[in-house]
Design a protein around this motif. Sequence first.
Motif, PDB file in Angstrom:
ATOM      1  N   SER A 197      -7.168  -3.736  -2.254  1.00  0.00           N
ATOM      2  CA  SER A 197      -7.319  -2.310  -1.958  1.00  0.00           C
ATOM      3  C   SER A 197      -5.965  -1.712  -1.590  1.00  0.00           C
ATOM      4  CB  SER A 197      -8.320  -2.111  -0.817  1.00  0.00           C
ATOM      5  OG  SER A 197      -7.850  -2.732   0.357  1.00  0.00           O
ATOM      6  N   ARG A 198      -5.866  -0.405  -1.724  1.00  0.00           N
ATOM      7  CA  ARG A 198      -4.601   0.299  -1.479  1.00  0.00           C
ATOM      8  C   ARG A 198      -4.019  -0.021  -0.107  1.00  0.00           C
ATOM      9  NH1 ARG A 198      -5.927   6.496  -3.430  1.00  0.00           N
ATOM     10  NH2 ARG A 198      -6.632   5.948  -5.507  1.00  0.00           N
ATOM     11  N   ASP A 199      -4.885  -0.092   0.900  1.00  0.00           N
ATOM     12  CA  ASP A 199      -4.386  -0.297   2.259  1.00  0.00           C
ATOM     13  C   ASP A 199      -3.841  -1.709   2.491  1.00  0.00           C
ATOM     14  OD1 ASP A 199      -6.953  -1.420   2.107  1.00  0.00           O
ATOM     15  OD2 ASP A 199      -7.369  -1.016   4.214  1.00  0.00           O
ATOM     16  N   ARG A 200      -3.983  -2.582   1.499  1.00  0.00           N
ATOM     17  CA  ARG A 200      -3.442  -3.958   1.595  1.00  0.00           C
ATOM     18  C   ARG A 200      -2.063  -4.057   0.939  1.00  0.00           C
ATOM     19  NH1 ARG A 200      -4.894  -7.280   4.938  1.00  0.00           N
ATOM     20  NH2 ARG A 200      -4.606  -9.016   3.534  1.00  0.00           N
ATOM     21  N   VAL A 201      -1.584  -2.953   0.364  1.00  0.00           N
ATOM     22  CA  VAL A 201      -0.264  -2.934  -0.268  1.00  0.00           C
ATOM     23  C   VAL A 201       0.747  -2.431   0.753  1.00  0.00           C
ATOM     24  CG1 VAL A 201       1.158  -1.911  -2.088  1.00  0.00           C
ATOM     25  CG2 VAL A 201      -1.240  -2.521  -2.562  1.00  0.00           C
ATOM     26  N   LEU A 202       1.766  -3.239   1.016  1.00  0.00           N
ATOM     27  CA  LEU A 202       2.865  -2.841   1.897  1.00  0.00           C
ATOM     28  C   LEU A 202       4.037  -2.473   1.003  1.00  0.00           C
ATOM     29  CD1 LEU A 202       4.205  -2.511   4.655  1.00  0.00           C
ATOM     30  CD2 LEU A 202       4.659  -4.983   4.645  1.00  0.00           C
ATOM     31  N   TYR A 203       4.418  -1.204   1.058  1.00  0.00           N
ATOM     32  CA  TYR A 203       5.441  -0.672   0.169  1.00  0.00           C
ATOM     33  C   TYR A 203       6.659  -0.232   0.974  1.00  0.00           C
ATOM     34  CZ  TYR A 203       7.802   2.495  -3.000  1.00  0.00           C
ATOM     35  OH  TYR A 203       8.762   3.115  -3.755  1.00  0.00           O
TER      36      TYR A 203
END
Length: 193
Positions: free
Chosen positions: A148-154
């Motif tokens: 999910s998006r919230d698991r991506v650290l950018y």
Amino acid sequence: DLGGVLIELGGVAALQEMVGDISDEQVWHRWLASPWVRRFERGGCSADEFSAGFVSEWELDVSPEQFLEIFRDWPIGPYPGTTELLVETQRSVPIGCLSNTNSMHWDHQTSQWPALGLFDFRFLSFELGLVKPDTAIFQAVADQLSVSRDRVLYFDDVKLNSDAARSFGFRSEQVRGIDEVRTVLRDVGILSP
């Protein structure tokens, strides 16, 4: 992101010298909004077309050929310790890059900097036909990841891009250089203190 995060860039300073006394943020805002930059980094024109259009658009006092020579050398190289940081991080989580770049820089970088071959995922603007800070590029990344998006650290060095990623739903941090990346990775528990 790569430039300003893992790879040292000389471009902002060089461009500031050409356009006069404006801040880093002003240069980045103007750069990211430039139709010629966006076209080139989406893979939509040749390097020669880009340099001619860009020099005209920004009213630079150099020829397109001179600008292209200067532009070629903007990426200086990975910051010291980049390879070690990527390897260490990859022991805990998959790693990837999302970068506004062009074929000229990418071909040069990958031939000289083996660290760029370490990524599990590679999202390059000129291959995707999309650029940051547009939402579409973050959507293209999200569509190819199984988390999910919230698991991506950018990470990005440009506030505009970092804010856009955060608005999209990624966990996003504005950082400059690998020391700041390492600090965030420790703070979130991916790397040991």
